[in-house]
Motif scaffolding. Sequence first.
Motif, PDB file in Angstrom:
ATOM      1  N   ILE A 249       0.838  -1.207   0.000  1.00 28.54           N
ATOM      2  CA  ILE A 249       0.000   0.000   0.000  1.00 28.54           C
ATOM      3  C   ILE A 249       0.867   1.249   0.000  1.00 28.54           C
ATOM      4  O   ILE A 249       0.579   2.219  -0.720  1.00 28.54           O
ATOM      5  CB  ILE A 249      -0.959  -0.009   1.205  1.00 28.54           C
ATOM      6  CG1 ILE A 249      -1.989  -1.125   1.037  1.00 28.54           C
ATOM      7  CG2 ILE A 249      -1.654   1.347   1.361  1.00 28.54           C
ATOM      8  CD1 ILE A 249      -2.911  -1.301   2.234  1.00 28.54           C
ATOM      9  N   ALA A 250       1.935   1.236   0.792  1.00 28.60           N
ATOM     10  CA  ALA A 250       2.855   2.383   0.809  1.00 28.60           C
ATOM     11  C   ALA A 250       3.370   2.678  -0.593  1.00 28.60           C
ATOM     12  O   ALA A 250       3.399   3.835  -1.032  1.00 28.60           O
ATOM     13  CB  ALA A 250       4.013   2.103   1.765  1.00 28.60           C
ATOM     14  N   HIS A 251       3.758   1.642  -1.310  1.00 31.53           N
ATOM     15  CA  HIS A 251       4.257   1.811  -2.677  1.00 31.53           C
ATOM     16  C   HIS A 251       3.153   2.318  -3.600  1.00 31.53           C
ATOM     17  O   HIS A 251       3.396   3.194  -4.446  1.00 31.53           O
ATOM     18  CB  HIS A 251       4.811   0.483  -3.187  1.00 31.53           C
ATOM     19  CG  HIS A 251       5.274   0.533  -4.603  1.00 31.53           C
ATOM     20  ND1 HIS A 251       6.443   1.164  -4.984  1.00 31.53           N
ATOM     21  CD2 HIS A 251       4.705   0.043  -5.755  1.00 31.53           C
ATOM     22  CE1 HIS A 251       6.581   1.070  -6.297  1.00 31.53           C
ATOM     23  NE2 HIS A 251       5.548   0.385  -6.787  1.00 31.53           N
ATOM     24  N   GLN A 252       1.948   1.803  -3.442  1.00 35.80           N
ATOM     25  CA  GLN A 252       0.840   2.200  -4.319  1.00 35.80           C
ATOM     26  C   GLN A 252       0.491   3.671  -4.194  1.00 35.80           C
ATOM     27  O   GLN A 252       0.041   4.284  -5.163  1.00 35.80           O
ATOM     28  CB  GLN A 252      -0.397   1.345  -4.015  1.00 35.80           C
ATOM     29  CG  GLN A 252      -0.298  -0.091  -4.496  1.00 35.80           C
ATOM     30  CD  GLN A 252      -1.538  -0.896  -4.138  1.00 35.80           C
ATOM     31  OE1 GLN A 252      -2.134  -0.695  -3.082  1.00 35.80           O
ATOM     32  NE2 GLN A 252      -1.921  -1.802  -5.008  1.00 35.80           N
ATOM     33  N   VAL A 253       0.675   4.220  -3.005  1.00 36.65           N
ATOM     34  CA  VAL A 253       0.302   5.628  -2.818  1.00 36.65           C
ATOM     35  C   VAL A 253       1.517   6.557  -2.778  1.00 36.65           C
ATOM     36  O   VAL A 253       1.392   7.727  -2.390  1.00 36.65           O
ATOM     37  CB  VAL A 253      -0.560   5.810  -1.546  1.00 36.65           C
ATOM     38  CG1 VAL A 253      -1.862   5.029  -1.659  1.00 36.65           C
ATOM     39  CG2 VAL A 253       0.206   5.413  -0.291  1.00 36.65           C
ATOM     40  N   GLY A 254       2.672   6.052  -3.185  1.00 39.56           N
ATOM     41  CA  GLY A 254       3.790   6.956  -3.424  1.00 39.56           C
ATOM     42  C   GLY A 254       4.808   7.112  -2.321  1.00 39.56           C
ATOM     43  O   GLY A 254       5.569   8.096  -2.329  1.00 39.56           O
ATOM     44  N   TYR A 255       4.862   6.167  -1.376  1.00 38.77           N
ATOM     45  CA  TYR A 255       5.858   6.258  -0.313  1.00 38.77           C
ATOM     46  C   TYR A 255       6.970   5.247  -0.550  1.00 38.77           C
ATOM     47  O   TYR A 255       6.711   4.094  -0.901  1.00 38.77           O
ATOM     48  CB  TYR A 255       5.212   6.042   1.061  1.00 38.77           C
ATOM     49  CG  TYR A 255       4.429   7.252   1.499  1.00 38.77           C
ATOM     50  CD1 TYR A 255       5.018   8.245   2.274  1.00 38.77           C
ATOM     51  CD2 TYR A 255       3.110   7.423   1.084  1.00 38.77           C
ATOM     52  CE1 TYR A 255       4.306   9.381   2.648  1.00 38.77           C
ATOM     53  CE2 TYR A 255       2.393   8.551   1.453  1.00 38.77           C
ATOM     54  CZ  TYR A 255       2.988   9.525   2.231  1.00 38.77           C
ATOM     55  OH  TYR A 255       2.284  10.650   2.581  1.00 38.77           O
ATOM     56  N   SER A 256       8.200   5.677  -0.334  1.00 40.38           N
ATOM     57  CA  SER A 256       9.350   4.834  -0.636  1.00 40.38           C
ATOM     58  C   SER A 256       9.605   3.771   0.422  1.00 40.38           C
ATOM     59  O   SER A 256      10.308   2.800   0.170  1.00 40.38           O
ATOM     60  CB  SER A 256      10.612   5.695  -0.792  1.00 40.38           C
ATOM     61  OG  SER A 256      10.843   6.442   0.407  1.00 40.38           O
ATOM     62  N   SER A 257       9.040   3.972   1.625  1.00 37.46           N
ATOM     63  CA  SER A 257       9.245   2.988   2.687  1.00 37.46           C
ATOM     64  C   SER A 257       7.988   2.861   3.525  1.00 37.46           C
ATOM     65  O   SER A 257       7.178   3.806   3.626  1.00 37.46           O
ATOM     66  CB  SER A 257      10.416   3.388   3.584  1.00 37.46           C
ATOM     67  OG  SER A 257      10.053   4.486   4.411  1.00 37.46           O
ATOM     68  N   GLU A 258       7.834   1.695   4.126  1.00 38.25           N
ATOM     69  CA  GLU A 258       6.708   1.464   5.017  1.00 38.25           C
ATOM     70  C   GLU A 258       6.763   2.395   6.217  1.00 38.25           C
ATOM     71  O   GLU A 258       5.725   2.873   6.704  1.00 38.25           O
ATOM     72  CB  GLU A 258       6.707  -0.001   5.466  1.00 38.25           C
ATOM     73  CG  GLU A 258       5.516  -0.390   6.322  1.00 38.25           C
ATOM     74  CD  GLU A 258       5.547  -1.865   6.690  1.00 38.25           C
ATOM     75  OE1 GLU A 258       4.997  -2.203   7.760  1.00 38.25           O
ATOM     76  OE2 GLU A 258       6.123  -2.674   5.931  1.00 38.25           O
ATOM     77  N   TYR A 259       7.986   2.680   6.694  1.00 37.38           N
ATOM     78  CA  TYR A 259       8.137   3.558   7.853  1.00 37.38           C
ATOM     79  C   TYR A 259       7.638   4.975   7.545  1.00 37.38           C
ATOM     80  O   TYR A 259       6.900   5.573   8.338  1.00 37.38           O
ATOM     81  CB  TYR A 259       9.600   3.599   8.286  1.00 37.38           C
ATOM     82  CG  TYR A 259       9.860   4.568   9.413  1.00 37.38           C
ATOM     83  CD1 TYR A 259       9.586   4.225  10.734  1.00 37.38           C
ATOM     84  CD2 TYR A 259      10.370   5.846   9.143  1.00 37.38           C
ATOM     85  CE1 TYR A 259       9.804   5.128  11.773  1.00 37.38           C
ATOM     86  CE2 TYR A 259      10.597   6.752  10.170  1.00 37.38           C
ATOM     87  CZ  TYR A 259      10.307   6.383  11.484  1.00 37.38           C
ATOM     88  OH  TYR A 259      10.518   7.280  12.492  1.00 37.38           O
TER      89      TYR A 259
END
Length: 295
Positions: A249-259
């Motif tokens: 989900i993080a990747h799908q909405v544009g975040y490079s890391s889960e943190y």
Amino acid sequence: MDVLSDVISTMRIGVPHSSRTRHVGPWRDQFPAAPGAGFHIVLAGSCLLIPDNGAPLTLRVGDVAFLGRGIGHALTAVPGETDAETVLLCGAYQLDPSRAHPLLEGLPDVLHLPARLGHDASVRATVELLASELERDLPGSSSTVVALLDVLLLLILRTWLGETSTLTTGWAAALQDPGIAAALRAMHEDIARPWTIPELATVAGMSRATLARRFTALVERAPLAYLTWWRLTTAARLLRDSDATLAVIAHQVGYSSEYAFAAAFKRQHNLAPGRYRATTSPHEQSVRDFSLRSG
């Protein structure tokens, strides 16, 4: 996906409902306030729509009344016309208040589309199909009715946006502004892209300063602030409606890391993503169904 469709798909939950009802003689239907949205369309005759707080509104054949915030209201016979037959097409939608979008928050309590405004060819055709499906109850009607209700919701809102094209502020104005609408559409179509102000300005066909000033004035958020808010609103839907991992989900909405995603999500929603998912598992919300009478 265009902005209006994206907004509705993110806010909508559950299954919409609809019914076709007939009244003759003195009658009154009461609808308590509840989460969600609904509509009433007069197929024959007339009626009064009486909001809990507001002036009564007379609805005639072909009129559409859309209540986007589920305010309490009543429908009654028009005084002096109690012997006439009234046929109504009514429907209800479940909307997640935690994913409320300012586009819908800008709606009036009662959005009235008189027949001369509300019934362009697409609205009229959809209403006729929906009324026919509800009346005949043919094989496949359950799926057809749900699909038509989703179409009708978009058409009602699209018609309202078209009729508010003279507004100079707010979301209606933002979607009528070619440059701002292009920037919004780009962000919604590619939410994970690391957009920059220069890139969005190029899409909008205006300078960076003009984009920032006009976008903020109309949307009430700076471009990248809106992008962050929409990413995390979309993430909330994905957490609720999918089994995807937090990393996905993080990747799908544009975040490079889960943190980084978890920290941003908690700032906006006041809950860590995992906790949010655990407390908002899919369920049918208790929403007053505008398609059913309360007596």
